[in-house]
Design a protein around this motif. Sequence first.
Motif, PDB file in Angstrom:
ATOM      1  N   LEU A  82      52.136  45.103  64.136  1.00 39.83           N
ATOM      2  CA  LEU A  82      53.314  45.969  64.170  1.00 39.83           C
ATOM      3  C   LEU A  82      53.686  46.323  65.602  1.00 39.83           C
ATOM      4  CD1 LEU A  82      52.583  48.355  61.180  1.00 39.83           C
ATOM      5  CD2 LEU A  82      54.314  46.571  61.320  1.00 39.83           C
ATOM      6  N   LEU A  87      58.012  41.114  69.569  1.00 36.74           N
ATOM      7  CA  LEU A  87      57.635  39.752  69.934  1.00 36.74           C
ATOM      8  C   LEU A  87      57.673  38.828  68.725  1.00 36.74           C
ATOM      9  CD1 LEU A  87      56.667  38.515  72.508  1.00 36.74           C
ATOM     10  CD2 LEU A  87      54.318  38.995  71.839  1.00 36.74           C
ATOM     11  N   VAL A  88      57.082  39.297  67.633  1.00 36.96           N
ATOM     12  CA  VAL A  88      56.977  38.482  66.420  1.00 36.96           C
ATOM     13  C   VAL A  88      58.361  38.115  65.894  1.00 36.96           C
ATOM     14  CG1 VAL A  88      56.232  38.552  64.004  1.00 36.96           C
ATOM     15  CG2 VAL A  88      54.722  39.407  65.808  1.00 36.96           C
ATOM     16  N   LYS A  89      59.315  39.033  66.068  1.00 40.77           N
ATOM     17  CA  LYS A  89      60.665  38.797  65.575  1.00 40.77           C
ATOM     18  C   LYS A  89      61.445  37.844  66.459  1.00 40.77           C
ATOM     19  CE  LYS A  89      61.858  43.088  64.592  1.00 40.77           C
ATOM     20  NZ  LYS A  89      62.559  44.302  64.216  1.00 40.77           N
ATOM     21  N   LYS A  90      61.046  37.773  67.730  1.00 46.26           N
ATOM     22  CA  LYS A  90      61.889  37.057  68.686  1.00 46.26           C
ATOM     23  C   LYS A  90      61.441  35.650  68.974  1.00 46.26           C
ATOM     24  CE  LYS A  90      63.181  41.138  71.301  1.00 46.26           C
ATOM     25  NZ  LYS A  90      62.829  41.897  72.503  1.00 46.26           N
ATOM     26  N   THR A 157      48.463  45.874  56.944  1.00 49.61           N
ATOM     27  CA  THR A 157      49.237  46.958  57.544  1.00 49.61           C
ATOM     28  C   THR A 157      50.699  46.570  57.762  1.00 49.61           C
ATOM     29  OG1 THR A 157      47.212  47.576  58.660  1.00 49.61           O
ATOM     30  CG2 THR A 157      49.183  48.723  59.333  1.00 49.61           C
ATOM     31  N   VAL A 158      50.962  45.272  57.925  1.00 48.94           N
ATOM     32  CA  VAL A 158      52.352  44.848  58.098  1.00 48.94           C
ATOM     33  C   VAL A 158      53.163  45.177  56.844  1.00 48.94           C
ATOM     34  CG1 VAL A 158      53.878  42.875  58.469  1.00 48.94           C
ATOM     35  CG2 VAL A 158      51.708  43.014  59.689  1.00 48.94           C
ATOM     36  N   PHE A 159      52.543  44.987  55.686  1.00 45.06           N
ATOM     37  CA  PHE A 159      53.279  45.210  54.433  1.00 45.06           C
ATOM     38  C   PHE A 159      53.209  46.658  53.961  1.00 45.06           C
ATOM     39  CE2 PHE A 159      51.595  40.812  54.414  1.00 45.06           C
ATOM     40  CZ  PHE A 159      52.805  40.181  54.646  1.00 45.06           C
ATOM     41  N   PHE A 160      52.069  47.283  54.197  1.00 43.56           N
ATOM     42  CA  PHE A 160      51.894  48.677  53.788  1.00 43.56           C
ATOM     43  C   PHE A 160      51.499  49.494  55.014  1.00 43.56           C
ATOM     44  CE2 PHE A 160      50.787  46.233  49.922  1.00 43.56           C
ATOM     45  CZ  PHE A 160      51.801  46.710  49.105  1.00 43.56           C
ATOM     46  N   LEU A 161      52.466  50.268  55.502  1.00 46.08           N
ATOM     47  CA  LEU A 161      52.284  50.897  56.804  1.00 46.08           C
ATOM     48  C   LEU A 161      51.125  51.884  56.854  1.00 46.08           C
ATOM     49  CD1 LEU A 161      56.069  51.544  57.457  1.00 46.08           C
ATOM     50  CD2 LEU A 161      54.669  49.701  58.368  1.00 46.08           C
ATOM     51  N   ASP A 162      50.716  52.416  55.697  1.00 49.22           N
ATOM     52  CA  ASP A 162      49.700  53.469  55.739  1.00 49.22           C
ATOM     53  C   ASP A 162      48.275  52.955  55.526  1.00 49.22           C
ATOM     54  OD1 ASP A 162      50.158  52.804  53.139  1.00 49.22           O
ATOM     55  OD2 ASP A 162      50.320  54.845  52.386  1.00 49.22           O
ATOM     56  N   ASP A 245      53.348  34.003  57.820  1.00 56.78           N
ATOM     57  CA  ASP A 245      54.734  33.535  57.837  1.00 56.78           C
ATOM     58  C   ASP A 245      55.718  34.602  57.371  1.00 56.78           C
ATOM     59  OD1 ASP A 245      53.975  31.118  58.799  1.00 56.78           O
ATOM     60  OD2 ASP A 245      53.901  30.127  56.848  1.00 56.78           O
ATOM     61  N   VAL A 248      57.381  38.221  59.964  1.00 53.89           N
ATOM     62  CA  VAL A 248      58.670  38.360  60.636  1.00 53.89           C
ATOM     63  C   VAL A 248      59.672  39.177  59.807  1.00 53.89           C
ATOM     64  CG1 VAL A 248      59.472  36.129  59.773  1.00 53.89           C
ATOM     65  CG2 VAL A 248      60.501  37.074  61.810  1.00 53.89           C
ATOM     66  N   TYR A 249      59.517  39.188  58.486  1.00 50.75           N
ATOM     67  CA  TYR A 249      60.458  39.943  57.653  1.00 50.75           C
ATOM     68  C   TYR A 249      60.107  41.437  57.574  1.00 50.75           C
ATOM     69  CZ  TYR A 249      61.513  35.237  56.044  1.00 50.75           C
ATOM     70  OH  TYR A 249      61.838  33.924  55.991  1.00 50.75           O
ATOM     71  N   TYR A 250      58.920  41.805  58.012  1.00 55.51           N
ATOM     72  CA  TYR A 250      58.467  43.186  57.797  1.00 55.51           C
ATOM     73  C   TYR A 250      58.263  43.994  59.071  1.00 55.51           C
ATOM     74  CZ  TYR A 250      57.739  41.885  52.939  1.00 55.51           C
ATOM     75  OH  TYR A 250      57.925  41.484  51.655  1.00 55.51           O
TER      76      TYR A 250
END
Lengths: 251, 249
Positions: A82, A87-90, A157-162, A245, A248-250
């Motif tokens: 996170l 970076l991951v998005k770009k 943690t990428v999918f569930f922030l807590d 993979d 990038v969406y999260y």
Amino acid sequence: MCRFGGLLINLVYRDLTVRYKRSVIGFMWTLLNPVIMTAVYTMVFSTIFRFPTQDFIVYFLSAYLIWHFFAQCTVEACKCILNAGALVKKIYIPKIVLVLSVVISGIINFGFALIPLIFVVLIFGGGFSISILFLIAPVIFVVVFTVGVSLILASLTVFFLDVGEFYNALLMPWMFLTPIIYPMDIIPKEYLFLIKLNPMYYLVECFRTPIYQGTIPNISVIAISALVAIASLVIGYIVFTRAEDDFVYYV
Amino acid sequence: MNMQAIKISGVSVKYRLPKQAIRSVKEYVVYRLKGGRYDYHEFWALKRVYIESARGKVIGIIGRNGAGKSTLLKVLAGVIKPIEGKVEINGRIAPLIELGAGFDPELTGRENTYLNGTILGCTNREMSQKMDQIVAFSELNEFIDAPLRTYSSGMVARLGFAIATDIDPDILIVDEILGVGDAGFQAKCAKRVEGFREKGVTILLVTHDLGQVGKMCDYVHWLEQGTVRAHGKPSEVVAQYRKFMAERA
Ligand SMILES: Nc1ncnc2c1ncn2[C@@H]1O[C@H](COP(=O)(O)OP(=O)(O)O)[C@@H](O)[C@H]1O
Ligand SMILES: [Mg+2]
């Protein structure tokens, strides 16, 4: 992947400079944290458990360093994808590098934290025996185990922030279920299984025995340590490669 | 050699937009206990797109906002994996999509140059060799050893551009970023992209500047709602696109 070795080095360098180079206190803290923890726990627990103080210091610190390495890396790992979201998005990078850099920074911190351990063993313990050469094995086991757990936590943690919050809450009881501050023989027989289900018990034992008792650990302890390390890495790797993979969406 | 520099065959990308924004374990558990199902809208940002380019060509991508141009470039750069289709890339790719990816404000310009360079897939040794050129092109001089947080946004952009274009790419993908810095620096950037073209670098260019498309591109694809609406010679496709836009206005 090996094309990105330089990136790994640079990420670790960034971690450490941002923590150390620009603050002497940050570096001192790495050295002092285990010392302070040892002082506090020695005062409290050697009185409660009537453990001979000198023994306790070595007993505690050798185990605590392993625990501290594991806990610090895995807590950092929760946020590592996170934090690198931009970076991951770009741009494409092998995302596993982000997790590995956390663990490598942890290894370097662990290396520094060995300095107080050496002094403690020389002053309070019986000095070192030849069996300390064995220590390389438990260090490898705990690093491999930590990489596996970090990969799992980083993905979740990428999918569930807590997830990080829950994990932090779990760490305290987990530490107390690991024989770090108390001797194994105070555990009532019917609860012993709880300890034996805990992978950190084997890893901690494996590292402590050569320092505290001056002998090579029990073969079953070594075998189980190796097994949990490999199992953790395999599971972590599978989870991570399935999830990466979608990061990038999260992020 | 007749190997294509870029070959995009039947690529589709689907974004999932969750109907409920469930981003934590707590929300998830509560939602599940209430008997909800994890549900989302699907949005096809790209639908079976085919684009290919021989070496050394300049390919323009035009289209309205939201047509899927940036998504396409992200697929090429490997940021997004398409859910179907194949992307073949022969050569080293320099994505001028976002400049200065991974720049850290606490590190110096020099440290950031190494970091950003390795993010782009170079080794630290390669970066050492390029360092002087990068410092010169970015016009940072002695500021290269100051922390990045002390830079103006123009300085950051210049450094990012200098690094990204100094890695000797075979394929350059450019997403509407030729507008960084002041007029002088922009001219330098345009010259550098022109230089790449002369060296035979394949360029994929996303731009809203239809004049630029006519001048620079060998071939143009017009994207509309995730599909290629038209492709061909720049003059023809641009004319079709202009007509389409005029009818909508
Ligand atoms: N991360 C995302 N999640 C959901 N939808 C997205 C995401 N990124 C882009 N989109 C949508 O995909 C479509 C294409 O976007 P984009 O590729 O950025 O278009 P362009 O660059 O042509 O303006 C747009 O409708 C946009 O809203
Ligand atoms: Mg765009």
